[in-house]
Design an enzyme around this catalytic site. Structure first.
Site, PDB file in Angstrom:
ATOM      1  N   TYR B 108       0.859  -1.188   0.000  1.00  0.00           N
ATOM      2  CA  TYR B 108       0.000   0.000   0.000  1.00  0.00           C
ATOM      3  C   TYR B 108       0.891   1.232   0.000  1.00  0.00           C
ATOM      4  O   TYR B 108       1.899   1.285   0.712  1.00  0.00           O
ATOM      5  CB  TYR B 108      -0.896   0.024   1.246  1.00  0.00           C
ATOM      6  CG  TYR B 108      -1.625   1.344   1.405  1.00  0.00           C
ATOM      7  CD1 TYR B 108      -2.878   1.527   0.833  1.00  0.00           C
ATOM      8  CD2 TYR B 108      -1.040   2.426   2.065  1.00  0.00           C
ATOM      9  CE1 TYR B 108      -3.533   2.742   0.934  1.00  0.00           C
ATOM     10  CE2 TYR B 108      -1.687   3.647   2.164  1.00  0.00           C
ATOM     11  CZ  TYR B 108      -2.933   3.794   1.597  1.00  0.00           C
ATOM     12  OH  TYR B 108      -3.572   5.005   1.679  1.00  0.00           O
ATOM     13  N   GLU B 196      -3.225   7.673  -3.933  1.00  0.00           N
ATOM     14  CA  GLU B 196      -3.146   6.339  -3.357  1.00  0.00           C
ATOM     15  C   GLU B 196      -2.891   5.304  -4.446  1.00  0.00           C
ATOM     16  O   GLU B 196      -3.510   5.354  -5.505  1.00  0.00           O
ATOM     17  CB  GLU B 196      -4.482   6.038  -2.655  1.00  0.00           C
ATOM     18  CG  GLU B 196      -4.463   4.835  -1.745  1.00  0.00           C
ATOM     19  CD  GLU B 196      -5.800   4.697  -1.013  1.00  0.00           C
ATOM     20  OE1 GLU B 196      -5.831   4.985   0.196  1.00  0.00           O
ATOM     21  OE2 GLU B 196      -6.803   4.323  -1.648  1.00  0.00           O
TER      22      GLU B 196
END
Lengths: 293, 391
Positions: B108, B196
């Site tokens: 992530y 993101e």
């Protein structure tokens, strides 16, 4: 006494030649504030409501001895206006402008960290010390000089609360709108500290809203550093999660930032909670009656 | 504001971040042709402004161009319901058709503004592909953070710290640090509120690849990103909210009650909703009319209320500071002249120029329900909806 603003304040209006700037400069003047200068680049040498206009803040400081500023500059240029006021050495800068990009405010904060300027706002109604001075967009006539301080993230909900206090005969030392942005120049804790030190302030109204953790930090200070009673209300109990409720800072993300949670933390810290936004005045009346006994 | 995944990936690719090969398809035929060009197999990804697409059936794998065409036919034109949408879902008008990727590992990577430190913060985690909010709640030690000082920008050592921290092997550490620096530059230059990559895949070939991408932008910075504004897909938003925005009302949020609220100021608007609930009713919306002093905005607010079938009463609560109540009053009169207002209207005015505002309403002869204060206004609006004798 009062905090931030009093008869010694010599106010500069940045953006004084604009529609909002000139309208509110005149209202501040009518309230009795010493509005001694305005700044609009390119309009130096002119006057607005008898107030001399300068091209730069530095010139306004030299030419009019200003020590505080209120900013009505449009959002794309407002961060620049804040930095200009800070660099000219002003100790108090109040930014009314709404809609400043958050990245601009990140830069402003990095700069202010190395200075002694107190920034109120942006996206705020300003400051009033009733009977002494107004540096903001609130109506002076709903206020009453007295002994209660008020600090709020909201503008118009502040007026609403002040109207409730004044109707019950409860006057105010100073009312501070810290604004609805996610990165405000001043926080609840910073203003509560000033009220705690102010001799004339006997109790404080705190008006929070959903989003962020400023109310939780305030609760911690109320528990550990505040001797004066605090009446609190937190707006947005019925706001849906994940939506920005007008203010850029008013958004419930995940499970954090909810109004109920904030009110509960404040209650546990010893604040008196008003469940209804219409009950803030009554809650403070009870507190003041108790202090009088 | 949000953009679609394919737009976020195009921006990332331009910034030097590797993304899968892919094309956008608006028809089943385009999905078929794109799959052929990608070598005969593809992943079809519904382009919607919502997460949770995989579980909702919005991401599907095709093993041939014909299968891609059939799957696209089943997805395009439908509405996808995920845990992030309401029951009405969001429309699927475009698919991102991508080459399938063999994934050996996933990370992530995300950037937001950290409100506590008032700086951008880059977060990395070895728990890639999961909901990061869940990771933050349940395993906060699995997320590594570095704050970025705007004076120095994102530094290589910070990238190495994150890369080593999530356990990348040595030969991927410098490429990962470079990728992070690119993502940070994109974040700052485009005024993102969120950037993101989840997951950031390590492919079977041992390369880094942004398999999913999300960019959100600061609404306040729209004035300097006209190109981004053009990317906005209004069909993904609530139609009443889009209409509100187009008519100059930036701050309108639809909720599920029956009282249309027009208020100035966000805090007061929220407080009015809270007060209505305490009085036994429910607001139909949040609407902050803001401070621009023009009657059009008032008329447009009333137009929105009358277009909303759930609105059975209107509550106007204005406490003028920057907003001038006389202009609001003129707007209310104008709204009644232009529109057929078929529900009771409760009005409470206070603050700047209130005497003039009240005079305008009085002299208009309109049958408005005047309220003395904020609580009185909420009570009268709730009574009006419940059919109480307030008229």
């Amino acid at each position: 006494m009062s905090i931030l603003l009093d008869q010694k304040t010599r106010l500069l209006v940045q953006g004084i030649t604009g529609g909002e700037g000139s309208f509110h400069a005149e209202r501040c003047l009518r309230y009795g504030t010493k509005v001694v200068a305005g700044v609009t680049p390119g309009k130096g040498g002119s006057q607005v409501a008898g107030v001399p206009v300068f091209n730069t803040v530095e010139q306004a400081v030299a030419g009019a001895g200003t020590n505080a500023s209120i900013i009505f500059v449009p959002a794309p240029f407002a961060a620049d206006a804040i930095l200009e006021a800070a660099d000219a050495g002003l100790k108090l800068v109040i930014c009314i402008t709404e809609g400043i990009p958050i990245m601009d405010m990140v830069r402003v904060h990095r700069h202010l960290d190395r200075r002694t300027t107190t920034l109120i706002g942006p996206n705020c109604p300003g400051v009033i010390s009733p009977g002494k001075a107004l540096a903001g967009i609130m109506s002076g006539d709903i206020h009453l000089p007295g002994n209660v301080g008020l600090v709020s993230r909201s503008g118009t909900l502040t007026y609403e609360s002040v109207a409730q206090l004044t109707k019950l005969g409860i006057g105010q030392t100073t009312c501070v709108g810290i604004g609805g942005d996610p990165l405000p120049g001043s926080t609840f804790v910073g203003i509560l500290k000033l009220f705690e030190k102010d001799r004339d302030t006997r109790a404080v109204v705190l008006i929070g809203e959903i989003g962020g953790t400023m109310e939780q930090e305030a609760a911690e200070f109320i528990r550990s550093g505040m001797s004066k009673p605090v009446v609190a209300f937190v707006a947005g109990a019925t706001a849906p999660p994940g939506r920005r409720m007008g203010h850029a800072g008013a958004i419930i993300s995940g499970s954090s930032g909810r109004a109920e949670e904030k009110m509960e933390v404040l209650r546990q810290a010893g604040a008196f909670i008003s469940q209804s936004p219409a009950g803030i005045g009554e809650a403070m009346k009870k507190v003041m009656d108790r202090l009088a006994q | 504001m949000k953009v679609h995944e394919y737009q976020a990936k195009a921006m990332m690719a331009r910034s030097g971040i590797p993304v899968p090969r892919g094309e956008v398809a608006s028809t089943p035929e385009e999905a078929c042709a794109a799959t052929s060009r990608l070598g005969g197999r593809s992943v079809l990804k519904a382009q919607v402004y919502a997460g949770g697409r995989g579980k909702a059936g919005g991401i599907q794998t095709a093993n041939s161009p014909e299968e891609a065409e059939a799957l696209a036919r089943g997805l395009l034109g439908t509405r996808l319901v995920t845990h992030q949408t309401g029951p009405e879902g969001v429309p699927v008008n475009k698919l991102l058709v991508e080459e399938p990727v063999s994934i050996a590992g996933q990370l992530y990577l995300g950037i937001v503004i950290d409100l506590a430190s008032r700086l951008p913060v880059m977060m990395a985690s070895a728990a890639g592909g999961m909901d990061i909010e869940e990771v933050a709640r349940d395993q906060p030690d699995k997320i590594i953070k570095v704050h970025v000082d705007l004076a120095t920008g994102f530094r290589a050592y910070q990238g190495r710290k994150l890369a080593y921290g999530v356990g990348l092997r040595q030969e991927l550490v410098n490429p990962a640090a470079a990728l992070m620096a690119s993502l940070y530059r994109l974040f700052e230059a485009s005024d993102c509120s969120l950037a993101e990559i989840n997951p950031l895949a390590i492919t079977a070939k041992g390369e880094l690849l942004a398999v999913d991408a999300k960019l959100n932008f600061d609404d306040n910075a729209e004035f300097r990103h006209k190109d981004l504004v053009e990317m906005r897909d209004d069909e993904q938003e609530d139609p009443i909210e889009v209409r509100a925005k187009k008519s100059g009302i930036q701050n309108y949020v639809k909720v599920d009650g029956t009282i249309g609220c027009m208020v100035n100021g966000a805090g007061l608007a929220m407080a009015v909703m809270d007060l209505i609930t305490l009085c036994g009713g429910r607001a139909a919306n949040f609407l902050d009319i803001g401070t621009a002093n023009n009657t059009d905005r008032v008329v447009n607010s009333f137009r929105i209320f009358m277009a909303d079938p759930s609105v059975r009463a209107i509550l106007v609560n204005i406490f003028g500071g920057m907003a001038r109540t006389d202009i609001i009053a003129s707007g209310i009169v104008e709204a009644h002249r232009q529109l057929d207002i078929t529900v009771p209207v409760v009005v409470r005015l206070a603050g700047t120029n209130v005497q003039e505002g009240k005079r305008i309403l009085r002299e208009s002869g309109l049958k408005l329900i005047e309220a003395a204060d904020f609580k009185d206004a909420a009570e009268k609006a709730v009574a009006a909806v419940q059919g109480g004798k307030v008229l």
